[in-house]
Design a protein around this motif. Structure first.
Motif, PDB file in Angstrom:
ATOM      1  N   THR A 171      36.075  34.592  48.935  1.00  0.00           N
ATOM      2  CA  THR A 171      35.585  35.741  49.702  1.00  0.00           C
ATOM      3  C   THR A 171      35.664  37.008  48.848  1.00  0.00           C
ATOM      4  O   THR A 171      34.764  37.855  48.879  1.00  0.00           O
ATOM      5  CB  THR A 171      36.411  35.917  50.980  1.00  0.00           C
ATOM      6  OG1 THR A 171      36.318  34.730  51.743  1.00  0.00           O
ATOM      7  CG2 THR A 171      35.897  37.088  51.793  1.00  0.00           C
ATOM      8  N   LEU A 172      36.753  37.112  48.089  1.00  0.00           N
ATOM      9  CA  LEU A 172      36.857  38.248  47.169  1.00  0.00           C
ATOM     10  C   LEU A 172      35.646  38.275  46.244  1.00  0.00           C
ATOM     11  O   LEU A 172      35.009  39.311  46.050  1.00  0.00           O
ATOM     12  CB  LEU A 172      38.148  38.144  46.357  1.00  0.00           C
ATOM     13  CG  LEU A 172      38.461  39.279  45.386  1.00  0.00           C
ATOM     14  CD1 LEU A 172      39.961  39.429  45.221  1.00  0.00           C
ATOM     15  CD2 LEU A 172      37.839  39.058  44.010  1.00  0.00           C
ATOM     16  N   HIS A 173      35.319  37.111  45.714  1.00  0.00           N
ATOM     17  CA  HIS A 173      34.205  37.061  44.763  1.00  0.00           C
ATOM     18  C   HIS A 173      32.854  37.179  45.460  1.00  0.00           C
ATOM     19  O   HIS A 173      31.836  37.379  44.806  1.00  0.00           O
ATOM     20  CB  HIS A 173      34.275  35.778  43.935  1.00  0.00           C
ATOM     21  CG  HIS A 173      35.202  35.892  42.778  1.00  0.00           C
ATOM     22  ND1 HIS A 173      36.493  35.431  42.802  1.00  0.00           N
ATOM     23  CD2 HIS A 173      35.049  36.464  41.566  1.00  0.00           C
ATOM     24  CE1 HIS A 173      37.086  35.687  41.655  1.00  0.00           C
ATOM     25  NE2 HIS A 173      36.236  36.311  40.884  1.00  0.00           N
ATOM     26  N   TYR A 174      32.868  36.999  46.753  1.00  0.00           N
ATOM     27  CA  TYR A 174      31.637  37.242  47.511  1.00  0.00           C
ATOM     28  C   TYR A 174      31.336  38.744  47.519  1.00  0.00           C
ATOM     29  O   TYR A 174      30.194  39.162  47.356  1.00  0.00           O
ATOM     30  CB  TYR A 174      31.809  36.716  48.937  1.00  0.00           C
ATOM     31  CG  TYR A 174      30.649  36.988  49.833  1.00  0.00           C
ATOM     32  CD1 TYR A 174      29.474  36.236  49.755  1.00  0.00           C
ATOM     33  CD2 TYR A 174      30.712  38.002  50.780  1.00  0.00           C
ATOM     34  CE1 TYR A 174      28.408  36.489  50.591  1.00  0.00           C
ATOM     35  CE2 TYR A 174      29.648  38.261  51.620  1.00  0.00           C
ATOM     36  CZ  TYR A 174      28.500  37.502  51.523  1.00  0.00           C
ATOM     37  OH  TYR A 174      27.436  37.758  52.348  1.00  0.00           O
ATOM     38  N   TYR A 175      32.369  39.543  47.659  1.00  0.00           N
ATOM     39  CA  TYR A 175      32.182  41.000  47.694  1.00  0.00           C
ATOM     40  C   TYR A 175      32.188  41.609  46.295  1.00  0.00           C
ATOM     41  O   TYR A 175      31.454  42.547  46.019  1.00  0.00           O
ATOM     42  CB  TYR A 175      33.276  41.647  48.548  1.00  0.00           C
ATOM     43  CG  TYR A 175      33.130  41.345  50.013  1.00  0.00           C
ATOM     44  CD1 TYR A 175      32.142  41.976  50.764  1.00  0.00           C
ATOM     45  CD2 TYR A 175      33.952  40.428  50.643  1.00  0.00           C
ATOM     46  CE1 TYR A 175      31.991  41.699  52.114  1.00  0.00           C
ATOM     47  CE2 TYR A 175      33.807  40.142  51.995  1.00  0.00           C
ATOM     48  CZ  TYR A 175      32.823  40.781  52.721  1.00  0.00           C
ATOM     49  OH  TYR A 175      32.664  40.510  54.054  1.00  0.00           O
ATOM     50  N   ARG A 189      43.716  35.943  43.021  1.00  0.00           N
ATOM     51  CA  ARG A 189      44.273  35.184  44.143  1.00  0.00           C
ATOM     52  C   ARG A 189      45.249  36.028  44.954  1.00  0.00           C
ATOM     53  O   ARG A 189      45.217  36.031  46.192  1.00  0.00           O
ATOM     54  CB  ARG A 189      44.984  33.935  43.625  1.00  0.00           C
ATOM     55  CG  ARG A 189      44.069  32.735  43.436  1.00  0.00           C
ATOM     56  CD  ARG A 189      44.815  31.593  42.759  1.00  0.00           C
ATOM     57  NE  ARG A 189      43.954  30.440  42.512  1.00  0.00           N
ATOM     58  CZ  ARG A 189      43.042  30.378  41.559  1.00  0.00           C
ATOM     59  NH1 ARG A 189      42.864  31.423  40.767  1.00  0.00           N
ATOM     60  NH2 ARG A 189      42.304  29.306  41.391  1.00  0.00           N
ATOM     61  N   ASP A 190      46.126  36.737  44.248  1.00  0.00           N
ATOM     62  CA  ASP A 190      47.118  37.554  44.945  1.00  0.00           C
ATOM     63  C   ASP A 190      46.432  38.638  45.772  1.00  0.00           C
ATOM     64  O   ASP A 190      46.827  38.914  46.907  1.00  0.00           O
ATOM     65  CB  ASP A 190      48.075  38.201  43.930  1.00  0.00           C
ATOM     66  CG  ASP A 190      48.879  37.134  43.181  1.00  0.00           C
ATOM     67  OD1 ASP A 190      48.877  35.967  43.645  1.00  0.00           O
ATOM     68  OD2 ASP A 190      49.495  37.461  42.160  1.00  0.00           O
ATOM     69  N   VAL A 191      45.422  39.256  45.172  1.00  0.00           N
ATOM     70  CA  VAL A 191      44.699  40.309  45.884  1.00  0.00           C
ATOM     71  C   VAL A 191      44.060  39.742  47.152  1.00  0.00           C
ATOM     72  O   VAL A 191      44.164  40.314  48.237  1.00  0.00           O
ATOM     73  CB  VAL A 191      43.623  40.939  44.979  1.00  0.00           C
ATOM     74  CG1 VAL A 191      42.730  41.883  45.781  1.00  0.00           C
ATOM     75  CG2 VAL A 191      44.274  41.682  43.827  1.00  0.00           C
ATOM     76  N   ALA A 192      43.418  38.583  46.995  1.00  0.00           N
ATOM     77  CA  ALA A 192      42.782  37.945  48.155  1.00  0.00           C
ATOM     78  C   ALA A 192      43.819  37.617  49.226  1.00  0.00           C
ATOM     79  O   ALA A 192      43.626  37.926  50.411  1.00  0.00           O
ATOM     80  CB  ALA A 192      42.050  36.683  47.717  1.00  0.00           C
ATOM     81  N   ASP A 193      44.923  37.028  48.794  1.00  0.00           N
ATOM     82  CA  ASP A 193      45.988  36.692  49.752  1.00  0.00           C
ATOM     83  C   ASP A 193      46.449  37.938  50.501  1.00  0.00           C
ATOM     84  O   ASP A 193      46.561  37.940  51.730  1.00  0.00           O
ATOM     85  CB  ASP A 193      47.184  36.064  49.014  1.00  0.00           C
ATOM     86  CG  ASP A 193      46.905  34.618  48.619  1.00  0.00           C
ATOM     87  OD1 ASP A 193      45.832  34.106  49.004  1.00  0.00           O
ATOM     88  OD2 ASP A 193      47.742  34.016  47.932  1.00  0.00           O
TER      89      ASP A 193
END
Lengths: 198, 198
Positions: B48-52, B36-40
């Motif tokens: 979206t992070l998990h999409y990539y 979550r922190d990385v995505a934020d």
DNA sequence: GCGCCTCAATTAAACACTTGATTGACTCGA
DNA sequence: TCGAGTCAATCAAGTGTTTAATTGAGGCGC
């Protein structure tokens, strides 16, 4: 087998918990440190862990003390004569080789010290003492003529520490390169066995 | 400002995520790496992070590649003449000094390699290449007479690597000792500027 | 140009599980 | 009986991952 007193029992349990945490960190890093696992490994309930260590943080403090103590006891090795220097190098290397967990945990602590001032302070203190010990050994060796008298003892001590500290990284400690590095240090210092001194 | 193509956009976003993860690891270690922190930090939703990167594990792989690439680009420094050796040492030291994050992440990766065979393989490969590079530099320097011709290049290369690698540990990198260590190495090698060669 | 479709990209909101910490009751030696 | 020690059960806050829905740019027949 059973401890004689309550206090001893209590010490035993605390130590068991700390050692379990120590092993857990060695195996999985701080990333994988779980209070439940530590408690299980020590054969007690999680609540018992929290009875002795109110927070995970304090358990970690316990591991820090335990680890540094383990290391300190090696530094204070009371070798015999002139090649104290050489024996010190070998003692540290043997310690990490015989107990790889110690190297790993030290590495974890070193990395953690960047985010944890308390650990940073302890490590810095220990490193200061280590540096002074090495410098003293070098000065004595210089006086006794077993190493070159004009060496900058501060710099050489720093180099010895850097090399030995690199052993806490598995990428260095696992291969043969750490032994090569130490061998070269001994050659330059002139304390290697095959060519005693000059 | 906007990327021209879809592919570029996609690359940008992947890179942004990897760099965000890289910064997170540098700041909090693997211990504190949260999707979550990385995505934020990258300005996108967790999904979206998990999409990539379908899994956190694959995101970490991305960080490994990015980090090693960062380091490799420095190793391939094309210095001019005889004191390539000296400039190599300084280049690595400068790199870590200018971007402490790189040192920390490398340290985290080194420790993780004990539990992650994939990382271990990559690091070992990189270290092998590094060792060969250093050995080649040493041999050339020996041929050109700037260092003692009878040095065991394998051992010296290992010592250089150990010393430089120790910079990935904050306890070493933060103080003045790493510079002392490198200075002493240069003296013994005979590549320090004040006393050019012999 | 215009309506219709497709699809990569993105998101809010879960889902299922983990994790550090707490609670309240039970044990047992002194 | 008293209290240090222990545990099963529980809680609140995460934690990686998934799902279902939305958006908007590009393609295509007309």
């Amino acid at each position: 087998m059973a401890p004689t007193t309550r206090t001893a029992e209590r010490l035993d349990r605390k130590t068991a918990l700390v050692q379990a945490a120590y092993r857990a960190i060695a195996a999985e890093g701080f990333e994988g440190l779980r209070t439940r696992d530590v408690a299980d490994e020590a054969g007690v309930n999680v609540a018992t862990l929290h009875y002795y260590f109110p927070t995970k943080e304090q358990l970690i403090r316990g591991v820090v003390e335990y680890t540094m103590g383990r290391f300190r006891s090696t530094l204070e090795s009371r070798a015999a004569s002139s090649d104290q220097l050489r024996s010190h190098l070998h003692a540290v290397r043997r310690l990490i080789k015989n107990e790889p967990q110690l190297g790993i945990v030290m590495g974890e602590l070193a990395l953690r010290s960047a985010r944890d001032p308390a650990i940073a302070r302890i490590m810095e203190e220990a490193n200061g003492a280590w540096h002074r010990t090495l410098r003293a050994l070098l000065k004595r060796a210089a006086r006794e003529g077993s190493v070159h008298p004009e060496l900058d003892t501060d710099d050489v001590a720093a180099l010895l520490m850097a090399t030995l500290t690199s052993m806490t990284l598995p990428t260095v400690a696992s291969g043969p390169r750490i032994d090569q590095a130490l061998r070269q240090l001994e050659r330059w210092l002139g304390v290697n066995r095959s060519r005693p001194s000059n």
